[in-house]
Design an enzyme around this catalytic site. Structure first.
Site, PDB file in Angstrom:
ATOM      1  N   ASP A 207       0.863  -1.199   0.000  1.00 17.94           N
ATOM      2  CA  ASP A 207       0.000   0.000   0.000  1.00 17.94           C
ATOM      3  C   ASP A 207       0.892   1.239   0.000  1.00 17.94           C
ATOM      4  O   ASP A 207       2.106   1.140   0.144  1.00 17.94           O
ATOM      5  CB  ASP A 207      -0.880   0.005   1.257  1.00 17.94           C
ATOM      6  CG  ASP A 207      -0.027  -0.113   2.512  1.00 17.94           C
ATOM      7  OD1 ASP A 207       0.216  -1.244   2.959  1.00 17.94           O
ATOM      8  OD2 ASP A 207       0.437   0.932   3.009  1.00 17.94           O
ATOM      9  N   ASP A 209       0.927   3.586   2.334  1.00 18.08           N
ATOM     10  CA  ASP A 209       0.803   4.166   3.674  1.00 18.08           C
ATOM     11  C   ASP A 209      -0.357   5.160   3.683  1.00 18.08           C
ATOM     12  O   ASP A 209      -1.381   4.892   3.051  1.00 18.08           O
ATOM     13  CB  ASP A 209       2.130   4.802   4.122  1.00 18.08           C
ATOM     14  CG  ASP A 209       2.215   4.911   5.648  1.00 18.08           C
ATOM     15  OD1 ASP A 209       1.825   3.954   6.326  1.00 18.08           O
ATOM     16  OD2 ASP A 209       2.655   5.949   6.154  1.00 18.08           O
TER      17      ASP A 209
END
Ligand SMILES: [Zn+2]
Length: 260
Positions: A207, A209
């Site tokens: 991802d 973050d």
């Protein structure tokens, strides 16, 4: 005991690919029980020891993982090199979800952990300017390229305390210093170094973050991990026979450490 390569599997890495289980070791250490039984077996004909970092039921959150017991138990199981496939968030636009980073530096932003095996009376200052095994990292880079995966050969990992994710302000600050963010590298890698073991972090980006687009959540992390786990498995299967028996200078970095 045969010398083995240890694999400490992070979140989402509970099934070490084509692993053939031979024996389960229930080890007690001076630091208590490790996260689970150490599973001895073979992966592509190489002797390995597998340990799920968060326990078989994912019962140990990052700040409660028994890091000291885990590394001690791995050592007792004959492990000389540890490979850690793990999930990380990206702080860098160019490190995209699904890609793999061979971490070569870390910054420690943990807060409440025990960081060493050595609590006096002799003082031991660990040499850790280069925390990771260059020989193992190089082999994973080579295999990743050969398999056609997007593998970053360098990257700085900032380790946060968890279990919460970062605020946007924290994430933006970390972006100035690091490429990926996770919760488990410290103190694990430095305890391995204290034991004279090689350590390599194989970080899967799951991802961006919280600094970009959508806030990260655990389900998203697991979904990306699941979709890309085959890359880690293939890299392990191809790299392990070439890592076995390799020589490097990691063991000598712990020279001068009091006996444990
Ligand atoms: Zn090494």
């Amino acid at each position: 005991m045969t010398s083995r390569i240890g694999i400490i599997g992070g979140s989402g890495v509970y099934d070490p690919g084509q692993f053939v289980l031979e024996k389960r070791l229930d080890i007690d250490t001076p630091y208590g029980k490790p996260s689970g039984n150490i599973l001895l077996g073979k992966l592509n004909e190489v002797d390995v020891a597998f340990l799920p970092r968060h326990g078989e039921d994912h019962q140990y959150p990052p700040h409660k993982v028994p890091y000291h017991a885990n590394i001690w138990a791995m050592k007792e199981a004959g492990v000389e090199s540890i490979i850690s496939p793990c999930a990380v968030g990206s702080l860098n636009e160019h490190h995209k979800p699904g890609e793999i980073v061979i971490v070569d530096q870390f910054i420690d932003f943990t807060k409440t952990r025990e960081y060493t095996y050595h609590h006096g009376p002799e003082t031991f200052h660990l040499s850790i300017a280069d925390p990771f095994c260059p020989a193992i990292g190089q082999e994973f880079r080579r295999q990743g390229d050969r398999l056609g995966f997007d593998v970053h050969g360098h990257g700085t990992y900032v380790c946060i305390e968890g279990p919460r994710f970062s605020t946007k302000a924290e994430s933006r600050m970390f972006q100035d210093y690091a490429d990926v963010i996770g919760m488990t590298l410290v103190p694990e890698c430095q305890l391995a170094r204290e034991m004279g073991m090689c350590y390599c972090s194989l970080a899967m980006v799951t991802d961006y973050d919280v600094w970009k687009d959508h806030p990260v959540n655990f389900e998203m992390v697991m979904e990306t991990m699941k979709a890309n786990l085959h890359k880690v498995s293939q890299m392990l299967e191809n790299a392990l026979p070439r890592i076995e028996g390799r020589k490097c200078g990691c063991a000598s970095s712990a020279d001068g450490a009091p006996e444990v």
